[in-house]
Design an enzyme around this catalytic site. Structure first.
Site, PDB file in Angstrom:
ATOM      1  N   TYR A 169      36.070  43.468  43.592  1.00 37.87           N
ATOM      2  CA  TYR A 169      35.897  44.832  44.069  1.00 37.87           C
ATOM      3  C   TYR A 169      34.749  44.866  45.089  1.00 37.87           C
ATOM      4  CZ  TYR A 169      38.835  45.901  40.011  1.00 37.87           C
ATOM      5  OH  TYR A 169      39.857  45.934  39.087  1.00 37.87           O
ATOM      6  N   TRP A 582      51.694  33.526  36.344  1.00 39.58           N
ATOM      7  CA  TRP A 582      51.147  32.472  37.214  1.00 39.58           C
ATOM      8  C   TRP A 582      50.475  31.374  36.409  1.00 39.58           C
ATOM      9  CZ3 TRP A 582      45.894  31.563  37.086  1.00 39.58           C
ATOM     10  CH2 TRP A 582      45.098  32.570  36.533  1.00 39.58           C
TER      11      TRP A 582
END
Length: 676
Positions: A169, A582
């Site tokens: 972020y 993943w």
């Protein structure tokens, strides 16, 4: 008085000018409730249930301080305060001792807005857009936005704020050199790169005054090649403490990281030791998190001195009563978070409302209430898999007289297969929970009992619920009965031997599980932090940049040659969970599993499996062919009962078996159980 089993968990702690009653925090999770029209009512019900469940402090889902910070929940204008005030009032009314802090989250380069911003125009692989580089005026605008948001949080009645400076972020992208390529006073050397974070904390403290709790969430190990160095992390934490932070909360990894940190394959409390090392450099409390899902784990972390508080976010979705159950010695009644991410994080990242696979009521507290039944019914449930277990136990909790039949000698259905896969050991906890609920609510459990329509109709039940699950699909293929062919059920249960070269027909979730099982060697990484660290290339001891820079993952494989095949031409594994798929792909690739899409199966014979790939013939000279070609709903009993006029319902895999889906099965079962 000291708690006999959890003396650390149930001791109070001072945070700045305030005191929390225990050391368990409901950590931040953006549930999606923040964005619905009736947000105040639904968030209040959601949080209050956890307050009544005994938690010491709540940190809300991320609230953006500025329109560039992301779509959804925002607090930058006074007219946005009332919704938040309704939530804080509800929390404080439920228990004045419980603290609630608002997380301030600016997503920066990965914000889902038209023009994301960042320190430099460095595109995240998770975003389709390159961020706009902030100039001096833009930086000042963002810092002021954090301070303004915090001041509005004070007006909204929050006890504190948490500033998130991790995960990729905005704040964290100023800290890391690869995303901060500036040459002015906000970039370059470390003192400049940490300036933004320090200034945000300084300005937020000034905005909220000395009484509110100020938490900063730091990436104590960001799992990035070239990420933050240990001395940078320590110096940042010290600088934040000097500027008025009351608590440092440790986070691990960025969303871009190629290391799992919260999936079920991660050992419990795997990263708490990193928090413990940072704690030694600070005089303010620290919070640790990640895969701490039971009270004994939290107590051990605190007792070792690895943290002062423990954040248990997803476990609070799974069981709102977790803390009270620990306090009163009912640990066997805890519905444990299994780290699957299927209904929480996968929902978050696909724009759906969050819930929980093992607790379908999570975030639906105003919609799904477990109340006493108006009139008790005699109900037969056939099938003790996830759907049957959920329905039977909730219906019995409401006062119905429930008899649960299963032909197997143990409850669990497909969960009994899942729990055998290395990395999915947590599924045992769900079965333990259901065994306890069966006993607690008086379900008449009849295992090893195969019932017929005649039996059920003769039993005089008011309602019959069929949860008989699925049967594995057997494809129509020449040679499908060849001795080298085995079903995934027989492989997982150990009934079928597996050769050294193997073809797996089907690359859905089961195909990946089977590939994991047959290529695995040694101790499960989920059960040993050292094994986990070696397999994922983490150096906990020396803490290189990001914890991973220069560390090569060690491949743990038993040497089998495996082909994982699918008919669809799309990428193999594309349909797996957004936040965990993943990890499975990477694991199998490192073990040399060959993943092939666009396969047309021809036949199986002594030479192996004959296939076409893009029309070209190929023979896989394998010793074993494992069939994972989907499932069919086992609904014969339901169809017969329906034909004969029985009052019958169908749930779980027997209702829909396109892909095994415990999340859907438990949700469907829960909704039916609260309605009857």
């Amino acid at each position: 008085m000291t708690h006999p089993r959890y003396p650390h968990v149930f001791s109070p702690l001072r945070l700045g000018k305030q005191v929390v009653k225990n050391r368990i925090i409901m950590g931040s999770m953006h549930s999606g409730l923040e964005d619905v029209p009736d947000a105040a009512e639904r968030l209040s019900a959601y949080f209050v249930e956890r307050v009544k469940g005994g938690v010491g402090m709540i940190i809300t889902g991320g609230i953006t301080p500025h329109p560039s910070g992301g779509r959804g929940a925002k607090l930058s204008e006074p007219d946005e305060v009332p919704m938040h005030r309704a939530v804080t009032d509800a929390v404080h009314a439920a228990d004045p001792e419980v603290k609630i802090c608002m997380q301030i989250l600016h997503s920066g380069p990965i914000a889902n807005v038209a023009e994301p911003v960042g320190p430099s125009p460095v595109k995240s692989r998770l975003s389709p857009r390159t961020p706009i580089e902030l100039d001096e005026a833009g930086i000042e605008e963002q810092i002021a936005a954090f301070a303004n948001c915090a001041a509005l949080a004070r007006a909204a009645g929050y006890d504190g704020v948490e500033i998130i400076g991790s995960a990729g972020y905005l704040i964290s992208t100023f800290l890391v050199e690869k995303t901060n390529q500036r040459s002015d006073r906000w970039g370059g050397c470390w003192d400049n790169r940490m300036r933004f974070a320090v200034e945000v904390v300084r300005r937020v403290r000034a905005a909220i005054g000395p009484d509110m709790i100020l938490i900063f969430r730091i990436a104590a190990m960001d799992m990035l090649d070239g990420g933050m160095a240990w001395d940078e992390i320590v110096s940042l934490a010290k600088a934040l403490e000097a500027e008025g932070a009351d608590v440092i909360s440790t986070h691990f990894c960025w969303h871009e990281s190629q290391v799992p940190t919260i999936a079920t394959m991660v050992p419990r409390a795997a990263f708490a030791g990193v928090t413990g090392r940072l704690r030694q450099h600070l005089s303010i409390p620290v919070i640790t998190s990640n895969r701490i899902n039971m009270p004994d784990v939290a107590e051990a972390v605190l007792a070792r001195g690895d943290a002062d508080l423990v954040s248990m976010a997803r476990p609070m979705l799974a069981d709102a009563e977790l803390v009270n159950k620990a306090r009163t010695g009912r640990e066997d009644e805890i519905n444990t978070c299994i780290g699957c991410n299927q209904a929480c994080l996968d929902h978050t990242f696909t724009g759906q409302l969050v819930s929980c696979l093992v607790n379908a009521r999570a975030c639906r507290e105003t919609e799904i209430a477990i109340r006493p039944a108006d009139a008790a019914q005699r109900i037969a449930v056939v099938g003790a898999g996830p759907a049957g277990l959920a329905f039977a136990t909730i219906a019995a909790e409401r006062g119905h007289k429930v008899t649960l039949f299963d032909a197997a000698d143990a409850i669990g259905g497909q969960f009994n297969l899942a729990r055998r896969i290395p990395g999915k050991e947590e599924f045992d906890e769900t079965l333990r929970y259901f065994r306890r609920m069966i006993a607690l609510h008086g379900v008449d459990l009849r295992l090893g009992t195969r019932v017929s329509a005649d039996d059920l109709l003769a039993g005089g039940y008011d309602r019959i619920v069929i949860a008989t699950g699925i049967t594995p699909r057997t494809p129509q293929l020449d040679g499908i009965t060849h001795p080298k062919v085995a079903s995934y059920v027989d492989v997982i249960t150990g009934k079928a031997a597996v050769g050294k070269t193997v073809a797996i027909m089907g690359a859905g979730g089961i195909g990946f599980d089977v590939a994991e099982l047959i290529t695995h060697a040694g101790t499960s990484a989920a059960l040993d932090i050292d094994v986990f660290a070696r397999e994922w290339g983490i150096d906990f001891r020396n803490h290189p940049r990001g914890g991973v820079t220069g560390v090569v993952p060690e491949v743990a494989s038993n040497g089998r040659e495996v082909f994982l095949l699918q008919r669809k031409a799309s990428a193999v594994g594309k349909g797996l969970g957004r936040t965990t798929g993943w990890t499975h792909r990477i694991t199998l690739q490192r073990r040399g599993v060959q993943m092939i899409a666009g396969v047309e199966y021809q036949r199986i014979d002594d030479d192996g499996l004959h296939i076409l790939i893009d029309g070209a013939p190929r023979t896989l000279a394998v010793d074993s062919v494992i069939v994972c070609a989907g499932q069919e709903p086992a609904r014969g009993l339901y169809d017969e009962l329906l034909t004969r006029g029985g009052n019958v319902d169908l749930i779980g895999g027997a209702h829909e078996a396109a892909e095994l889906d415990a999340k859907r099965a438990i949700k469907q079962a829960t909704e039916l159980a609260v309605a009857v």
